[in-house]
Design an enzyme around this catalytic site. Sequence first.
Site, PDB file in Angstrom:
ATOM      1  N   THR A 319     -33.011   3.628  21.909  1.00  0.00           N
ATOM      2  CA  THR A 319     -32.208   2.469  21.476  1.00  0.00           C
ATOM      3  C   THR A 319     -31.977   1.563  22.682  1.00  0.00           C
ATOM      4  O   THR A 319     -31.691   2.040  23.781  1.00  0.00           O
ATOM      5  CB  THR A 319     -30.861   2.908  20.867  1.00  0.00           C
ATOM      6  OG1 THR A 319     -31.136   3.742  19.741  1.00  0.00           O
ATOM      7  CG2 THR A 319     -30.046   1.718  20.379  1.00  0.00           C
ATOM      8  N   PHE A 321     -29.767  -1.357  24.348  1.00  0.00           N
ATOM      9  CA  PHE A 321     -28.415  -1.921  24.295  1.00  0.00           C
ATOM     10  C   PHE A 321     -28.344  -3.152  25.196  1.00  0.00           C
ATOM     11  O   PHE A 321     -28.996  -3.196  26.238  1.00  0.00           O
ATOM     12  CB  PHE A 321     -27.381  -0.909  24.816  1.00  0.00           C
ATOM     13  CG  PHE A 321     -27.205   0.298  23.932  1.00  0.00           C
ATOM     14  CD1 PHE A 321     -28.127   1.332  23.939  1.00  0.00           C
ATOM     15  CD2 PHE A 321     -26.101   0.401  23.093  1.00  0.00           C
ATOM     16  CE1 PHE A 321     -27.965   2.447  23.131  1.00  0.00           C
ATOM     17  CE2 PHE A 321     -25.925   1.510  22.277  1.00  0.00           C
ATOM     18  CZ  PHE A 321     -26.871   2.542  22.295  1.00  0.00           C
TER      19      PHE A 321
HETATM   20  O1  LIG Z   1     -23.081   5.588  16.242  1.00  0.00           O
HETATM   21  C1  LIG Z   1     -23.367   5.657  17.430  1.00  0.00           C
HETATM   22  O2  LIG Z   1     -23.277   6.687  18.096  1.00  0.00           O
HETATM   23  C2  LIG Z   1     -23.854   4.465  18.104  1.00  0.00           C
HETATM   24  O3  LIG Z   1     -23.762   4.378  19.298  1.00  0.00           O
HETATM   25  C3  LIG Z   1     -24.523   3.413  17.271  1.00  0.00           C
HETATM   26  C4  LIG Z   1     -26.025   3.538  17.220  1.00  0.00           C
HETATM   27  C5  LIG Z   1     -26.655   2.240  16.613  1.00  0.00           C
HETATM   28  O4  LIG Z   1     -25.944   1.327  16.233  1.00  0.00           O
HETATM   29  O5  LIG Z   1     -27.873   2.174  16.564  1.00  0.00           O
HETATM   30  C6  LIG Z   1     -26.584   3.672  18.572  1.00  0.00           C
HETATM   31  C7  LIG Z   1     -27.649   4.420  18.836  1.00  0.00           C
HETATM   32  C8  LIG Z   1     -28.376   5.136  17.785  1.00  0.00           C
HETATM   33  O6  LIG Z   1     -29.483   4.342  17.486  1.00  0.00           O
HETATM   34  C9  LIG Z   1     -27.566   5.319  16.560  1.00  0.00           C
HETATM   35  C10 LIG Z   1     -26.446   4.626  16.354  1.00  0.00           C
END
Ligand SMILES: O=C(O)C(=O)C[C@]1(C(=O)O)C=C[C@@H](O)C=C1
Length: 444
Positions: A319, A321
């Site tokens: 992911t 950010f």
């Molecule tokens: O719910 C979490 O733990 C988050 O940090 C959010 C979140 C997202 O929004 O994509 C972050 C990383 C992962 O992809 C899954 C969820």
Amino acid sequence: MALHMCPSLTVSSTELVYLSSGSIQKEAALSLKKVRLEHLPKKRMARLPILAAHNTGNGSWSSQSPGVISDTTHHLQGRHADWQSSCAVLSSQWASQVEKESLAVDLHADASDEKLATTSFRDTLRDLVTFPKPLSIIDFSKPPSHGSELRVAYQGVPGAYSESAASKAYPNCEAVPCDQFEAAFQAVELWLADRAVLPLENSLGGSIHRNYDLLLRHRLHIVGEVQISVHHCLLGLPGVKKEHLKRVISHPQALAQCEHTLSKLGVAREAVDDTAGAAQFIAANNLRDTGAIASARAAELYGLDILADGIQDDSGNVTRFLMLAREPIIPRTDRRFKTSIVFALEEEAGALFKALSVFALRNINLTKIESRPQRKRPLRVVDDRNHGVAKYFEYLFFIDFEASMADPRAQNALGQLQEFASFLRVLGSYPMDMTPVGPSVSKS
Ligand SMILES: O=C(O)C(=O)C[C@]1(C(=O)O)C=C[C@@H](O)C=C1
């Protein structure tokens, strides 16, 4: 303390509104009340603008007007956070104003009642307010703090992947949990946090559209990016077997990233605000038929068992950010930078091709393109006499490209794009995250 969207609150403007969520300022305001402001000469009251935050009546706050403390009761239309931020913004002005007030008293005080009232005002503040220490040469020679002392807002609760991303972006920062993405944006805008770290895209689930929309709606700048590998676990209460689960709850992105595992389990899926929040919910409500998709850290924090490990559809689950701040950073060319922009185009054949060519012609690599509907102009109706009425959905295009805004190629590309784009905004020019992100591995 997590930041929540708060309901409106009512404050009487005959009360002094204290200027920060900090207890020092609160106490200062409370003891100032004891000084009885109405005994201060009018001249001095007008010079205390920072002691009261004024509601302009349209939901916004004014710190400009002099602090005439009227008798009417104002209903603060803003949220609690709005109120706190007005306070925080004003508190620094307050400190310097107080210092000036004190000096003015020393130099010009003549009337004895004025002197009495203002002197006690000054003494009270001297006792309660600590003024910032002037910077010295030693401060400048300190190594960069790498995030320590920074308050970094993220969405979710402790144990969320966003919290790990905040720590990667700003090691040793104070991570501030927020209940929604929008609350994290607001926390920075309202000076309750210094930065926000929010997910924008995932290698399996794709774009997090909500954050694209919020980037446009808010005025924060992208100052960096971090990528983390996301390793999902299936969590349940101690003693529960995964075969006993009737439903699995998690963040929608996490559910999407574990599609295969969930299909095999044949359980119901339910979306909640964040992964760690799902784990917390199961623990708090002792739900034996419910599992959560979350991190191993969330299992540890909320006392759950890891029923299955590494359940994401692909081990290379990453992911990305964004790091957001109130001020942009100065773009550089001595390391690899990325620039994010958003623009709109007039409806015409080849418009997007033309827009993208400004980068291709300068050999600038595009790393991401995303289109989002324009909410304010959802539909354009064109009256074409020959063929009746044509309807077009209006879109915005978000593009990331690999060049710094300090690079003349990027400046020229955007200069050319501006000639025919109906709207263009640079969201940020920032260093690329070049740290290797390997396949996510089990932490248990
Ligand atoms: O719910 C979490 O733990 C988050 O940090 C959010 C979140 C997202 O929004 O994509 C972050 C990383 C992962 O992809 C899954 C969820």
